[in-house]
Design a protein around this motif. Structure first.
Motif, short mmCIF file in Angstrom:
data_model
loop_
_atom_site.label_atom_id
_atom_site.label_comp_id
_atom_site.label_asym_id
_atom_site.label_seq_id
_atom_site.Cartn_x
_atom_site.Cartn_y
_atom_site.Cartn_z
N VAL A 161 0.81 -1.01 0.21
CA VAL A 161 0.07 0.01 0.03
C VAL A 161 0.73 1.29 -0.24
O VAL A 161 1.53 1.95 1.08
N ILE A 162 0.71 2.39 -0.96
CA ILE A 162 1.80 3.35 -1.32
C ILE A 162 0.93 4.24 -0.68
O ILE A 162 -0.30 4.75 -1.27
N PHE A 163 0.96 4.76 0.48
CA PHE A 163 0.50 6.03 0.73
C PHE A 163 0.78 7.36 0.50
O PHE A 163 2.19 7.81 1.41
N THR A 164 1.06 8.22 -0.31
CA THR A 164 1.85 9.52 -0.63
C THR A 164 0.79 10.61 -0.23
O THR A 164 -0.71 10.46 -0.88
N ASN A 165 1.63 11.65 0.81
CA ASN A 165 1.18 12.37 0.45
C ASN A 165 1.50 13.65 1.11
O ASN A 165 2.31 14.17 0.68
N THR A 166 0.29 14.61 0.93
CA THR A 166 0.93 16.43 1.54
C THR A 166 0.01 16.17 2.54
O THR A 166 -0.58 16.54 3.10
N ARG A 167 1.43 17.34 3.77
CA ARG A 167 0.18 17.59 5.04
C ARG A 167 0.06 18.86 4.81
O ARG A 167 0.49 20.36 4.43
N THR A 168 -1.22 19.11 5.53
CA THR A 168 -1.98 20.75 5.66
C THR A 168 -0.97 22.02 6.84
O THR A 168 0.63 20.70 7.05
N GLU A 169 -0.72 22.88 7.64
CA GLU A 169 -0.08 23.09 8.79
C GLU A 169 -0.28 22.49 10.23
O GLU A 169 -0.03 23.16 11.20
N ASP A 170 -1.43 21.69 10.38
CA ASP A 170 -2.23 21.92 11.27
C ASP A 170 -1.01 20.34 11.97
O ASP A 170 -1.64 19.98 11.20
N ASP A 171 -0.47 20.77 12.74
CA ASP A 171 0.44 19.92 13.74
C ASP A 171 -0.41 18.66 14.73
O ASP A 171 0.44 18.20 15.04
N ASN A 172 -1.20 19.89 15.22
CA ASN A 172 -1.88 19.28 16.21
C ASN A 172 -2.21 17.91 16.21
O ASN A 172 -3.16 17.27 16.10
N GLY A 173 -1.30 16.76 17.00
CA GLY A 173 -1.25 15.47 17.13
C GLY A 173 -1.05 14.61 16.11
O GLY A 173 -0.84 13.40 16.08
N TYR A 174 -0.43 15.12 15.07
CA TYR A 174 -0.26 14.64 13.91
C TYR A 174 1.06 13.67 14.59
O TYR A 174 0.34 12.18 13.59
N ALA A 175 1.93 14.09 15.08
CA ALA A 175 2.95 13.30 15.32
C ALA A 175 2.62 11.70 15.77
O ALA A 175 3.41 10.53 15.24
N GLU A 176 2.21 11.98 16.86
CA GLU A 176 1.50 11.33 17.60
C GLU A 176 0.66 10.23 17.23
O GLU A 176 0.67 8.91 17.01
N MET A 177 -0.07 9.98 16.04
CA MET A 177 -1.32 9.84 15.64
C MET A 177 -0.44 8.66 14.60
O MET A 177 -0.56 7.61 14.62
N ALA A 178 0.76 9.51 13.87
CA ALA A 178 1.41 8.46 13.00
C ALA A 178 1.73 7.38 13.14
O ALA A 178 2.49 6.52 13.25
N GLU A 179 2.37 7.81 15.22
CA GLU A 179 3.05 6.73 15.38
C GLU A 179 2.60 6.02 15.63
O GLU A 179 2.57 4.38 15.74
N GLN A 180 1.42 5.86 16.93
CA GLN A 180 0.62 4.70 17.33
C GLN A 180 -0.20 4.07 15.97
O GLN A 180 -0.66 2.91 15.80
N MET A 181 -0.30 4.95 14.85
CA MET A 181 -0.95 3.47 14.10
C MET A 181 0.60 3.10 13.15
O MET A 181 -0.53 2.30 12.99
N GLU A 182 1.61 3.29 13.41
CA GLU A 182 2.69 2.58 12.32
C GLU A 182 2.85 1.18 13.85
O GLU A 182 2.58 -0.20 13.28
N ALA A 183 2.42 1.36 14.78
CA ALA A 183 2.60 0.57 16.05
C ALA A 183 0.88 -0.47 16.00
O ALA A 183 1.96 -1.32 16.06
#
Lengths: 102, 102
Positions: free
Chosen positions: A10-32
């Motif tokens: 599954v190739i997930f290609t993306n561009t981000r908004t400027e809203d960082d609120n909670g993003y890094a934590e969620m990305a880490e949780q979803m990978e785990a």
């Protein structure tokens, strides 16, 4: 070499908004969480402005189940509401592979 | 959605050596050259330590021809000699895709 038993990416290609609120934590949780799913094989991720994450699975069924996982669905909803300005998801069958190690 | 006409992805995942000599220039040249090849569709690239580049092609034949392009082969040789400590190349058939745009 040609794979006797193809697997799936599954190739997930993306561009981000400027809203960082909670993003890094969620990305880490979803990978785990992805790593604990049945049929999960591997996960690779990189970002330089553009983000590319690739997860590998042993079947299309495993990908379907991960897509509809409830915690993952909540994360997907937040991704659309807040974190991503664009994304494209491609479901692929891996047919051949080559590896080099120094 | 299910694709009526599948296309192909080459996922090139890699880690670099500390030898930067000529790497950025060559990476740029190879992307530009790939974009001119018959059957080329798109190119995406990101790095965070791990590098992931994905190129998209309309056929396996187009991928084969790009692999054996002479300038590309010279770059591959230098990549193995100097720039990459590890890489994995996966040739994939893209079977479904979804896109979101804000």
């Amino acid at each position: 070499m040609e794979l006797q038993k193809p697997y799936f990416a599954v190739i997930f290609t993306n561009t981000r908004t400027e809203d960082d609120n909670g993003y890094a934590e969620m990305a880490e949780q979803m990978e785990a969480l992805a790593r604990k799913q049945p049929g999960f094989l591997d996960f690779e991720s990189a970002r330089s402005g553009l983000g590319i994450s690739v997860s590998y699975w042993d079947s299309l069924e495993a990908i379907s189940k991960w897509k509809t996982n409830l915690d993952h669905q909540a994360a997907q909803k937040l991704g659309i509401e807040k974190w991503y300005s664009w994304y494209k998801i491609r479901i692929c069958k891996v047919e051949r592979e080559y590896e080099f190690r120094r």
